[in-house]
Design a protein around this motif. Structure first.
Motif, mmCIF file in Angstrom:
data_model
loop_
_atom_site.group_PDB
_atom_site.id
_atom_site.type_symbol
_atom_site.label_atom_id
_atom_site.label_comp_id
_atom_site.label_asym_id
_atom_site.label_seq_id
_atom_site.Cartn_x
_atom_site.Cartn_y
_atom_site.Cartn_z
ATOM 1 N N ASP A 1 0.855 -1.179 0.000
ATOM 2 C CA ASP A 1 0.000 0.000 0.000
ATOM 3 C C ASP A 1 0.902 1.243 0.000
ATOM 4 O O ASP A 1 1.669 1.459 0.938
ATOM 5 C CB ASP A 1 -0.889 -0.039 1.250
ATOM 6 N N GLN A 2 0.815 2.055 -1.032
ATOM 7 C CA GLN A 2 1.696 3.212 -1.191
ATOM 8 C C GLN A 2 1.518 4.244 -0.077
ATOM 9 O O GLN A 2 2.496 4.781 0.433
ATOM 10 C CB GLN A 2 1.458 3.862 -2.559
ATOM 11 N N GLU A 3 0.284 4.503 0.311
ATOM 12 C CA GLU A 3 0.045 5.473 1.392
ATOM 13 C C GLU A 3 0.630 4.978 2.712
ATOM 14 O O GLU A 3 1.216 5.748 3.473
ATOM 15 C CB GLU A 3 -1.446 5.747 1.546
ATOM 16 N N LEU A 4 0.462 3.697 2.967
ATOM 17 C CA LEU A 4 1.011 3.110 4.190
ATOM 18 C C LEU A 4 2.539 3.154 4.174
ATOM 19 O O LEU A 4 3.171 3.477 5.184
ATOM 20 C CB LEU A 4 0.508 1.673 4.339
ATOM 21 N N LEU A 5 3.126 2.866 3.027
ATOM 22 C CA LEU A 5 4.581 2.925 2.888
ATOM 23 C C LEU A 5 5.087 4.345 3.145
ATOM 24 O O LEU A 5 6.051 4.540 3.892
ATOM 25 C CB LEU A 5 5.010 2.466 1.494
ATOM 26 N N GLU A 6 4.432 5.339 2.545
ATOM 27 C CA GLU A 6 4.854 6.725 2.732
ATOM 28 C C GLU A 6 4.713 7.152 4.191
ATOM 29 O O GLU A 6 5.581 7.850 4.728
ATOM 30 C CB GLU A 6 4.058 7.647 1.812
ATOM 31 N N ALA A 7 3.628 6.732 4.840
ATOM 32 C CA ALA A 7 3.439 7.057 6.253
ATOM 33 C C ALA A 7 4.546 6.420 7.093
ATOM 34 O O ALA A 7 5.083 7.045 8.016
ATOM 35 C CB ALA A 7 2.068 6.591 6.724
ATOM 36 N N ALA A 8 4.892 5.175 6.790
ATOM 37 C CA ALA A 8 5.960 4.484 7.524
ATOM 38 C C ALA A 8 7.303 5.161 7.276
ATOM 39 O O ALA A 8 8.096 5.324 8.212
ATOM 40 C CB ALA A 8 6.021 3.010 7.115
ATOM 41 N N GLN B 1 7.826 8.306 6.638
ATOM 42 C CA GLN B 1 7.829 9.545 7.416
ATOM 43 C C GLN B 1 8.120 9.252 8.888
ATOM 44 O O GLN B 1 8.932 9.906 9.521
ATOM 45 C CB GLN B 1 6.470 10.248 7.295
ATOM 46 N N LYS B 2 7.438 8.262 9.422
ATOM 47 C CA LYS B 2 7.578 7.919 10.838
ATOM 48 C C LYS B 2 8.976 7.386 11.149
ATOM 49 O O LYS B 2 9.550 7.715 12.185
ATOM 50 C CB LYS B 2 6.530 6.875 11.202
ATOM 51 N N LEU B 3 9.510 6.563 10.257
ATOM 52 C CA LEU B 3 10.802 5.927 10.497
ATOM 53 C C LEU B 3 11.978 6.777 10.012
ATOM 54 O O LEU B 3 13.124 6.524 10.396
ATOM 55 C CB LEU B 3 10.847 4.558 9.819
ATOM 56 N N GLY B 4 11.696 7.745 9.158
ATOM 57 C CA GLY B 4 12.770 8.567 8.611
ATOM 58 C C GLY B 4 13.657 7.822 7.637
ATOM 59 O O GLY B 4 14.855 8.080 7.544
ATOM 60 N N THR C 1 12.757 1.080 4.624
ATOM 61 C CA THR C 1 11.528 1.179 5.407
ATOM 62 C C THR C 1 11.047 -0.196 5.830
ATOM 63 O O THR C 1 10.703 -0.416 6.996
ATOM 64 C CB THR C 1 10.425 1.898 4.599
ATOM 65 N N VAL C 2 11.028 -1.128 4.904
ATOM 66 C CA VAL C 2 10.575 -2.489 5.226
ATOM 67 C C VAL C 2 11.518 -3.131 6.238
ATOM 68 O O VAL C 2 11.077 -3.722 7.219
ATOM 69 C CB VAL C 2 10.460 -3.349 3.944
ATOM 70 N N HIS C 3 12.809 -2.950 6.052
ATOM 71 C CA HIS C 3 13.772 -3.535 6.993
ATOM 72 C C HIS C 3 13.630 -2.916 8.380
ATOM 73 O O HIS C 3 13.675 -3.622 9.391
ATOM 74 C CB HIS C 3 15.201 -3.355 6.484
ATOM 75 N N ALA C 4 13.453 -1.597 8.443
ATOM 76 C CA ALA C 4 13.297 -0.930 9.738
ATOM 77 C C ALA C 4 12.019 -1.390 10.434
ATOM 78 O O ALA C 4 12.003 -1.596 11.653
ATOM 79 C CB ALA C 4 13.287 0.587 9.552
ATOM 80 N N ALA C 5 10.950 -1.554 9.671
ATOM 81 C CA ALA C 5 9.690 -2.011 10.259
ATOM 82 C C ALA C 5 9.825 -3.440 10.788
ATOM 83 O O ALA C 5 9.376 -3.747 11.898
ATOM 84 C CB ALA C 5 8.571 -1.928 9.229
ATOM 85 N N LEU C 6 10.450 -4.305 10.020
ATOM 86 C CA LEU C 6 10.657 -5.683 10.466
ATOM 87 C C LEU C 6 11.558 -5.727 11.693
ATOM 88 O O LEU C 6 11.294 -6.457 12.650
ATOM 89 C CB LEU C 6 11.252 -6.526 9.336
ATOM 90 N N ARG C 7 12.620 -4.912 11.692
ATOM 91 C CA ARG C 7 13.529 -4.852 12.834
ATOM 92 C C ARG C 7 12.782 -4.364 14.078
ATOM 93 O O ARG C 7 12.988 -4.874 15.181
ATOM 94 C CB ARG C 7 14.689 -3.915 12.517
#
Length: 74
Positions: free
Chosen positions: A8-15, A17-20, A27-33
């Motif tokens: 989901d592109q909106e979800l990816l962009e939100a993540a 922003q949140k994760l920097g 982004t995916v690696h930071a979220a999984l970590r």
């Protein structure tokens, strides 16, 4: 390992922003970590509580003692 997934592109962009994080991969690696680290922190807290409960300070689980400690002193 390369994997093709629909994100989901909106979800990816939100993540991002949140994760920097600047890229989808980061982004995916930071979220999984984050998920793995959070789970590890939870397990550590459970082990610490079990140690405290069984070997550390069993008096702190005694209602007679804790009631007196938490009673408001005026």
């Amino acid at each position: 390992m390369r994997t093709v997934i629909d994100i989901d592109q909106e979800l990816l962009e939100a993540a991002q922003q949140k994760l920097g994080t600047p890229t989808m991969r980061e982004t995916v690696h930071a979220a999984l970590r984050g998920v793995v680290d959070k789970d590890a922190d939870k397990e550590c807290a459970i082990r610490a509580f079990e140690f405290w409960r069984t070997e550390g300070s069993p008096d702190l689980l005694d209602p007679e003692i804790t009631t007196q400690v938490w009673r408001r002193q005026d």
